[in-house]
Design a protein around this motif. Sequence first.
Motif, mmCIF file in Angstrom:
data_model
loop_
_atom_site.group_PDB
_atom_site.id
_atom_site.type_symbol
_atom_site.label_atom_id
_atom_site.label_comp_id
_atom_site.label_asym_id
_atom_site.label_seq_id
_atom_site.Cartn_x
_atom_site.Cartn_y
_atom_site.Cartn_z
ATOM 1 N N UNK A 202 0.810 -1.213 0.000
ATOM 2 C CA UNK A 202 0.000 0.000 0.000
ATOM 3 C C UNK A 202 0.848 1.270 0.000
ATOM 4 N N UNK A 203 2.128 1.139 0.252
ATOM 5 C CA UNK A 203 2.974 2.320 0.397
ATOM 6 C C UNK A 203 3.053 3.154 -0.871
ATOM 7 N N UNK A 204 3.037 2.520 -2.029
ATOM 8 C CA UNK A 204 3.125 3.271 -3.282
ATOM 9 C C UNK A 204 1.921 4.198 -3.445
ATOM 10 N N UNK A 205 0.725 3.720 -3.087
ATOM 11 C CA UNK A 205 -0.476 4.554 -3.170
ATOM 12 C C UNK A 205 -0.436 5.643 -2.113
ATOM 13 N N UNK A 206 0.076 5.287 -0.964
ATOM 14 C CA UNK A 206 0.207 6.219 0.151
ATOM 15 C C UNK A 206 1.087 7.408 -0.236
ATOM 16 N N UNK A 207 2.174 7.131 -0.936
ATOM 17 C CA UNK A 207 3.108 8.183 -1.325
ATOM 18 C C UNK A 207 2.587 9.016 -2.494
ATOM 19 N N UNK A 208 1.889 8.356 -3.415
ATOM 20 C CA UNK A 208 1.415 9.051 -4.613
ATOM 21 C C UNK A 208 0.388 10.124 -4.261
ATOM 22 N N UNK A 209 -0.496 9.838 -3.283
ATOM 23 C CA UNK A 209 -1.563 10.793 -2.974
ATOM 24 C C UNK A 209 -1.152 11.818 -1.926
ATOM 25 N N UNK A 210 0.094 11.780 -1.484
ATOM 26 C CA UNK A 210 0.521 12.677 -0.410
ATOM 27 C C UNK A 210 1.800 13.427 -0.774
ATOM 28 N N UNK A 211 1.671 14.617 -1.371
ATOM 29 C CA UNK A 211 2.863 15.396 -1.727
ATOM 30 C C UNK A 211 3.732 15.741 -0.528
ATOM 31 N N UNK A 212 3.116 15.969 0.641
ATOM 32 C CA UNK A 212 3.886 16.373 1.815
ATOM 33 C C UNK A 212 4.873 15.291 2.255
ATOM 34 N N UNK A 213 4.580 14.053 1.925
ATOM 35 C CA UNK A 213 5.499 12.974 2.280
ATOM 36 C C UNK A 213 6.889 13.235 1.710
ATOM 37 N N UNK A 214 6.938 13.717 0.472
ATOM 38 C CA UNK A 214 8.219 13.876 -0.216
ATOM 39 C C UNK A 214 9.022 15.042 0.332
ATOM 40 N N UNK A 215 8.358 16.117 0.755
ATOM 41 C CA UNK A 215 9.077 17.248 1.335
ATOM 42 C C UNK A 215 9.600 16.898 2.733
ATOM 43 N N UNK A 216 8.781 16.186 3.494
ATOM 44 C CA UNK A 216 9.216 15.753 4.821
ATOM 45 C C UNK A 216 10.335 14.736 4.712
ATOM 46 N N UNK A 217 10.234 13.842 3.737
ATOM 47 C CA UNK A 217 11.270 12.831 3.529
ATOM 48 C C UNK A 217 12.613 13.485 3.192
ATOM 49 N N UNK A 218 12.591 14.488 2.326
ATOM 50 C CA UNK A 218 13.826 15.205 1.987
ATOM 51 C C UNK A 218 14.407 15.907 3.209
ATOM 52 N N UNK A 219 13.527 16.558 3.968
ATOM 53 C CA UNK A 219 13.987 17.314 5.132
ATOM 54 C C UNK A 219 14.583 16.389 6.187
ATOM 55 N N UNK A 220 13.948 15.257 6.417
ATOM 56 C CA UNK A 220 14.473 14.308 7.394
ATOM 57 C C UNK A 220 15.786 13.684 6.937
ATOM 58 N N UNK A 221 15.975 13.587 5.644
ATOM 59 C CA UNK A 221 17.233 13.034 5.135
ATOM 60 C C UNK A 221 18.415 13.885 5.580
ATOM 61 N N UNK A 222 18.271 15.211 5.471
ATOM 62 C CA UNK A 222 19.398 16.086 5.805
ATOM 63 C C UNK A 222 19.485 16.395 7.297
#
Length: 263
Positions: A202-222
């Motif tokens: 289900x994670x692929x659908x979870x990520x596709x419908x949630x743009x904020x996931x990608x900004x938070x993921x980038x921020x947590x990376x650094x």
Amino acid sequence: MLNDLIGKFRRFSDFDELLKQLIIRDVKLKYRRSYLGYLWSVLNPLLLMIVQVIVFSNLFKFDTPNYPLYLISGQVIFNFMVESTNNAVWSIRGNASLIKKTYVPKYIFTVSKVGSSLVNLLFSLGALLIVMIITGAKFSFGLVFFPLILMQLFVFCLGLSLFLAASTVFFRDVQYLWGVAISMWMYLTPLFYPISIIPEHYQIYYKVINPMYWYIEQFRSIILYAKFPTYTSIIIGFCYSIVFFVLGVWYFNKKQDEFILYI
């Protein structure tokens, strides 16, 4: 088309001083008559993080390294989106008297709301810095990517805010519906839980419908993992930013001449 865009940009630059004053006004009004004033920008995320650490770390027993930093790094990013869009929803109707009296580019009021929220985000980074120092987080070269992440997030929120501001002029219920949508969005975003608890298929659908996931993921990376964001997260983040910005600008520009009939 190109000449029209150039003309709009020149008109925007003519009102840069007004934009500056609107942002300053919004920032001052937020903490007016408050004893601690701007310190609340640091205290709010810190206090919320402490409560969430106490509740969720014991309730769910997550095996997440540096859980306090995990929480606050997602929180400051998501809160910027919430604050900027909530303020922008009423940005046109709330300035109806000024719009009726004189010519001012209508989008300037929405841009100012997102801009003032950006200032508050920068203040809240003080809380993030405190948590990084206390928890012994590693400061890495990946931090230079922060302006890139911030630019993606700002453009995304600006596009979304323009769409919401224009929609609210015609449908006042948008402000209430958006409040419900924000609550749902919060639980669909890995702020206080790791994405690993979501079934893998289900994670692929979870990520596709949630743009904020990608900004938070980038921020947590650094911030949390002391490494560069993945190319995938950067590309997807930029794609969401551009799509939402184009959609917001298009819809706002299409409807703005009708605002005067409804405000």
